[in-house]
Scaffold this active site. Sequence first.
Site, PDB file in Angstrom:
ATOM      1  N   SER A   1      14.518 -16.004  23.314  1.00  0.00           N
ATOM      2  CA  SER A   1      14.455 -14.826  24.454  1.00  0.00           C
ATOM      3  C   SER A   1      13.045 -14.036  23.882  1.00  0.00           C
ATOM      4  O   SER A   1      12.993 -13.466  22.955  1.00  0.00           O
ATOM      5  CB  SER A   1      15.459 -13.703  23.986  1.00  0.00           C
ATOM      6  OG  SER A   1      17.019 -14.401  24.277  1.00  0.00           O
TER       7      SER A   1
ATOM      8  N   HIS B   1      14.743 -20.861  17.071  1.00  0.00           N
ATOM      9  CA  HIS B   1      15.634 -19.571  17.253  1.00  0.00           C
ATOM     10  C   HIS B   1      14.892 -18.571  17.924  1.00  0.00           C
ATOM     11  O   HIS B   1      13.525 -18.498  17.545  1.00  0.00           O
ATOM     12  CB  HIS B   1      16.089 -19.125  15.770  1.00  0.00           C
ATOM     13  CG  HIS B   1      17.310 -20.236  15.421  1.00  0.00           C
ATOM     14  ND1 HIS B   1      18.352 -19.760  15.226  1.00  0.00           N
ATOM     15  CD2 HIS B   1      17.193 -21.435  14.958  1.00  0.00           C
ATOM     16  CE1 HIS B   1      19.113 -20.905  14.858  1.00  0.00           C
ATOM     17  NE2 HIS B   1      18.514 -21.926  14.595  1.00  0.00           N
TER      18      HIS B   1
ATOM     19  N   ASP C   1      26.647 -21.794  15.027  1.00  0.00           N
ATOM     20  CA  ASP C   1      25.560 -21.167  14.797  1.00  0.00           C
ATOM     21  C   ASP C   1      25.482 -20.243  13.432  1.00  0.00           C
ATOM     22  O   ASP C   1      26.487 -19.385  13.104  1.00  0.00           O
ATOM     23  CB  ASP C   1      25.222 -20.323  15.879  1.00  0.00           C
ATOM     24  CG  ASP C   1      23.868 -19.870  16.179  1.00  0.00           C
ATOM     25  OD1 ASP C   1      22.739 -20.695  15.544  1.00  0.00           O
ATOM     26  OD2 ASP C   1      23.239 -18.908  16.705  1.00  0.00           O
ATOM     27  N   HIS C   2      24.439 -20.357  12.620  1.00  0.00           N
ATOM     28  CA  HIS C   2      24.183 -19.528  11.514  1.00  0.00           C
ATOM     29  C   HIS C   2      25.504 -19.258  10.496  1.00  0.00           C
ATOM     30  O   HIS C   2      25.765 -18.144  10.462  1.00  0.00           O
ATOM     31  CB  HIS C   2      23.827 -18.083  11.850  1.00  0.00           C
ATOM     32  CG  HIS C   2      22.336 -18.097  12.312  1.00  0.00           C
ATOM     33  ND1 HIS C   2      21.191 -18.414  11.643  1.00  0.00           N
ATOM     34  CD2 HIS C   2      21.731 -18.151  13.599  1.00  0.00           C
ATOM     35  CE1 HIS C   2      20.049 -18.170  12.207  1.00  0.00           C
ATOM     36  NE2 HIS C   2      20.198 -18.181  13.700  1.00  0.00           N
TER      37      HIS C   2
ATOM     38  N   THR D   1      19.973 -13.262  23.324  1.00  0.00           N
ATOM     39  CA  THR D   1      19.729 -11.628  23.954  1.00  0.00           C
ATOM     40  C   THR D   1      19.263 -11.419  25.383  1.00  0.00           C
ATOM     41  O   THR D   1      20.041 -10.595  25.991  1.00  0.00           O
ATOM     42  CB  THR D   1      18.418 -11.149  22.974  1.00  0.00           C
ATOM     43  OG1 THR D   1      18.578 -11.102  21.603  1.00  0.00           O
ATOM     44  CG2 THR D   1      18.157  -9.895  23.407  1.00  0.00           C
TER      45      THR D   1
ATOM     46  N   ASN E   1      17.061 -21.897  20.846  1.00  0.00           N
ATOM     47  CA  ASN E   1      18.565 -20.848  20.817  1.00  0.00           C
ATOM     48  C   ASN E   1      18.145 -19.591  21.739  1.00  0.00           C
ATOM     49  O   ASN E   1      17.176 -18.935  21.776  1.00  0.00           O
ATOM     50  CB  ASN E   1      18.632 -20.705  19.544  1.00  0.00           C
ATOM     51  CG  ASN E   1      19.149 -21.673  18.913  1.00  0.00           C
ATOM     52  OD1 ASN E   1      19.337 -22.753  19.176  1.00  0.00           O
ATOM     53  ND2 ASN E   1      19.955 -21.389  17.790  1.00  0.00           N
TER      54      ASN E   1
HETATM   55  P1  13P Z   1      17.863 -14.494  20.759  1.00  0.00           P
HETATM   56  O1  13P Z   1      18.787 -13.376  20.631  1.00  0.00           O
HETATM   57  O2  13P Z   1      16.451 -13.793  20.229  1.00  0.00           O
HETATM   58  O3  13P Z   1      17.390 -15.106  21.897  1.00  0.00           O
HETATM   59  O4  13P Z   1      18.048 -15.575  19.515  1.00  0.00           O
HETATM   60  C1  13P Z   1      19.126 -16.370  19.577  1.00  0.00           C
HETATM   61  C2  13P Z   1      19.255 -17.426  18.659  1.00  0.00           C
HETATM   62  O5  13P Z   1      18.306 -17.533  17.741  1.00  0.00           O
HETATM   63  C3  13P Z   1      20.604 -17.409  18.124  1.00  0.00           C
HETATM   64  O6  13P Z   1      20.704 -18.260  16.831  1.00  0.00           O
END
Ligand code: 13P
Length: 278
Positions: free
Chosen positions: A209, A206, A81-82, A231, A228
Site C-alpha cells: 500500500s 510486504h 500471514d506473519h 492498509t 501484500n
Molecule cells: P500494507 O498494510 O502496508 O499494505 O502491508 C500489508 C502487508 O504487508 C501484510 O503482510
Amino acid sequence: MLMKLSFVLDKAKAEKRCIPAINVYNLETVQAVLTAAKNLQTPIIVSFGESYLKHASLKQIAAIVRQSAFNHDGSMVLHLDHAKRMDTIKNAIDCGFTSVMYDGSHLPFRQNIEHTRKVVELAGKNNISVEAELGYLNPEDGSSDESIANGYTRVEEAEIFVKETKVDALAVAIGNAHGIYKGTPCLDFQRLYEISNAVDIPLVLHGSSGIPEDQLKKAISLGIAKMNVNTEVALAGSEAIKRMLAQQGIVRLERLMENAQAEMVKVIKKYIKFAYFE
Ligand code: 13P
C-alpha cells in the site's frame, strides 16, 4: 479451488506476473477479496495474519474461505500471514490453510534459519507451502534512513537462507514498510535485482500500500511474484463508512458494511489489474 502457495507463485513467476495477497479479518473482507478475483478471473491469495486472531479464529476464517471456494473456480490460496508462533502455524495447518508465513525476521540470521527449517519440515509433511522473511521491515516508515537501510535483506544471506531452509517464497526488505509511508518510498531495485539472481524462488513484497505503481511494476519485472496489500484496502472501507455516516439520517449497519465492501473490491481490483495483467 484451494491451492498451495507454491503452485500459484511458481506459475506467476514463470509468467512474470504477480499475485496480490490481501489481508482479511472477517466475512466482509473475505467476500471482498473473492468478489474481486472472481470478477477478474484471476488467482488470489487470501491472507490472515496471526495479529488478527483477536478478530476471528483460524477455524472461522478457514471455514468462510473453504465454503466460498466452492463457488470460485479460480485458484485461491489460504495463507497465514506473519506467524511468529509455532502453535499458530500448527493450528493453521490443522484448519486447512494451504500456506504459512513464518516470520523470523526479528531473530539473528542463524536462528531464523533454524526455526524456518522446522516450519518447512512440518509444512512439507502436510503438503503446504512456506514463506519466510529475511531483513528488517520497518513497521511504519519507508524513509531511506541509514539505520533502516542496514536492515535491508542482504544478497549473500538470501542465497544461504533459501539453500538451507528450502522455503517456497521469500519476503524481502528493500525499502518497503507496513502501514502508511511518511514520504514517498524508494525501493532498492539494484538489491532486488541481485537477490533475484541469487535465489530462484518467487520473492514477496510486504507493505505494498502506498508504493507508487511504477515502482511496483518494476519490482514485479525483477522477481516479485506476491504483493501484500492491507492498509489501502482497509482504509477504502473505513473511508466509505465515514462518508455515509456524515450524511443525514439513520444509516443501518448492513448498508455501511455493503458500501465499505464495494469500495474495498475496487481497490483490490486495481491491484489485481496491474499486478496480474500489466
Ligand atoms: P500494507 O498494510 O502496508 O499494505 O502491508 C500489508 C502487508 O504487508 C501484510 O503482510
